[in-house]
Design an enzyme around this catalytic site. Structure first.
Site, mmCIF file in Angstrom:
data_model
loop_
_atom_site.group_PDB
_atom_site.id
_atom_site.type_symbol
_atom_site.label_atom_id
_atom_site.label_comp_id
_atom_site.label_asym_id
_atom_site.label_seq_id
_atom_site.Cartn_x
_atom_site.Cartn_y
_atom_site.Cartn_z
ATOM 1 N N SER A 162 4.792 -1.411 3.359
ATOM 2 C CA SER A 162 4.189 -2.772 3.362
ATOM 3 C C SER A 162 5.007 -3.709 3.669
ATOM 4 C CB SER A 162 3.763 -3.463 1.816
ATOM 5 O OG SER A 162 5.166 -3.673 1.132
ATOM 6 N N SER A 191 -0.920 -5.551 -4.260
ATOM 7 C CA SER A 191 0.344 -5.510 -3.578
ATOM 8 C C SER A 191 -0.102 -5.658 -2.001
ATOM 9 C CB SER A 191 0.944 -3.967 -3.909
ATOM 10 O OG SER A 191 1.389 -3.464 -4.891
ATOM 11 N N ARG A 222 13.536 -2.952 0.595
ATOM 12 C CA ARG A 222 14.299 -1.774 -0.172
ATOM 13 C C ARG A 222 15.604 -1.459 0.603
ATOM 14 N NH1 ARG A 222 9.575 2.230 -2.166
ATOM 15 N NH2 ARG A 222 8.325 0.612 -2.973
ATOM 16 N N ARG A 232 -5.671 3.455 -5.864
ATOM 17 C CA ARG A 232 -4.157 3.428 -6.122
ATOM 18 C C ARG A 232 -3.851 4.483 -7.188
ATOM 19 N NH1 ARG A 232 -0.473 -1.748 -5.807
ATOM 20 N NH2 ARG A 232 1.492 -0.867 -6.388
ATOM 21 N N ARG A 283 15.322 9.157 -4.530
ATOM 22 C CA ARG A 283 13.901 8.603 -3.978
ATOM 23 C C ARG A 283 13.336 9.203 -2.609
ATOM 24 N NH1 ARG A 283 12.010 4.083 -6.355
ATOM 25 N NH2 ARG A 283 11.030 3.444 -4.658
ATOM 26 N N ASP A 299 1.081 5.244 -4.127
ATOM 27 C CA ASP A 299 2.318 4.663 -4.938
ATOM 28 C C ASP A 299 2.864 5.732 -6.039
ATOM 29 O OD1 ASP A 299 4.165 2.760 -5.438
ATOM 30 O OD2 ASP A 299 3.157 1.902 -7.051
ATOM 31 N N ASN A 311 8.054 -3.867 1.914
ATOM 32 C CA ASN A 311 8.885 -2.848 1.492
ATOM 33 C C ASN A 311 10.279 -2.801 2.046
ATOM 34 O OD1 ASN A 311 6.175 -0.502 1.054
ATOM 35 N ND2 ASN A 311 7.381 -1.647 -0.343
ATOM 36 N N TRP A 312 10.390 -4.066 3.295
ATOM 37 C CA TRP A 312 11.694 -3.972 3.831
ATOM 38 C C TRP A 312 12.823 -4.404 2.808
ATOM 39 C CZ3 TRP A 312 11.804 -2.333 8.571
ATOM 40 C CH2 TRP A 312 10.621 -2.509 9.409
ATOM 41 N N HIS A 355 9.447 10.751 -1.356
ATOM 42 C CA HIS A 355 8.855 10.255 -0.200
ATOM 43 C C HIS A 355 8.492 11.577 0.749
ATOM 44 C CE1 HIS A 355 9.217 6.201 -0.842
ATOM 45 N NE2 HIS A 355 10.613 6.078 -0.614
#
Ligand code: IPE
Ligand code: IPE
Ligand code: MG
Length: 238
Positions: free
Chosen positions: A55, A183, A61, A175, A23, A10, A58-59, A27
């Protein structure tokens, strides 16, 4: 040693935002850190390394960010295949493959198949993964296997129908980026995992950080609900 380490990678977005970057740039840097960590892990007694890549939540986003991450995954699988075969690394997947873009799902299925016989470290990519989703799918798989008959759900039945039933439970879950929550990562499997939280953002994470996490883990006393040997002795001598 047979260690299973899971990592919630993360902080990519914060890393980029802190530098005034997009962002997506975070990544990209996060991918570099992941490559380093995979390379270092097999030399540290890690037999199973589960990386939380994306995850089921995370869709939420933007389509741009999701698309970028999916593209990076495909790029990673292609670019790192030679390393995996040279080092006998077996790549596996956890999560719902059926709800991923078909090209991504196909690439994952291909690399899982092509590395299936490798006997070195196993790298499990948790992609479109959610702990709750995995448990729900496990129960449905169990029910589908006995259609028409009655089935009693118990812990063994659920464990046997998880995405990778042969993989031992994680020993250590790391983490990064200082957040104290799961999460939705490995909810079932992490019942007795040790947690290690690092404030460092994932793109800044290095092999040395992984070594530090493992060192900290090795000092922990795991009791699995029992009592430690010192307190057993104390009780006997009373
Ligand atoms: C982790 O970094 C990568 C994914 C969840 C895909 P984030 O993108 O969550 O980074 P932060 O938490 O916004 O900093
Ligand atoms: C967890 O990080 C998922 C991955 C690292 C892939 P998130 O950034 O999605 O988690 P929350 O939203 O902070 O809980
Ligand atoms: Mg995050």
């Amino acid at each position: 040693m047979g260690l299973h380490v899971g990592i919630i990678m993360d902080g990519n977005g914060r890393w980029a935002q802190g530098r005034g970057l997009m962002r997506t740039q975070g990544h990209l840097e996060g991918l570099k850190a992941a490559k380093q960590v995979v390379k270092a892990a097999s030399g540290m007694g890690i037999d199973f390394l589960t990386l939380y890549v994306f995850s089921t939540e995370n869709w939420k986003r933007t389509a741009e960010e999701v698309g970028f991450i999916m593209g990076l995954v495909r790029q990673y699988l292609k670019a790192e295949f030679a390393f995996a075969s040279e080092n006998h690394i077996r790549v596996r997947h956890a999560g719902d493959l059926s709800r991923l873009p078909p090209d991504v799902a196909e690439d994952i299925a291909d690399v899982c198949r092509d590395t299936e016989s490798f006997t070195g470290m196993q790298v499990i990519l948790a992609l479109n993964y959610g702990g709750r989703d995995e448990i729900v799918r496990a129960v449905n798989k169990a029910l589908a296997g006995v259609s028409g008959k009655e089935i009693k759900i118990n812990e063994t039945v659920i464990t046997e129908h998880l995405d990778n039933p042969d993989i031992p439970d994680p020993d250590l879950i790391i983490r990064t980026a200082g957040e104290y929550r799961t999460s939705n990562f490995l909810l079932w499997e992490a019942a007795y995992a040790e947690y290690y939280i690092s404030d460092k953002l994932w793109p800044d994470w290095t092999a040395a950080d992984l070594a530090e996490a493992i060192e900290s883990f090795q000092k922990r006393e795991r009791r699995f609900g029992g009592v430690n040997s010192a307190s057993c002795e104390a009780r006997v001598s009373l």
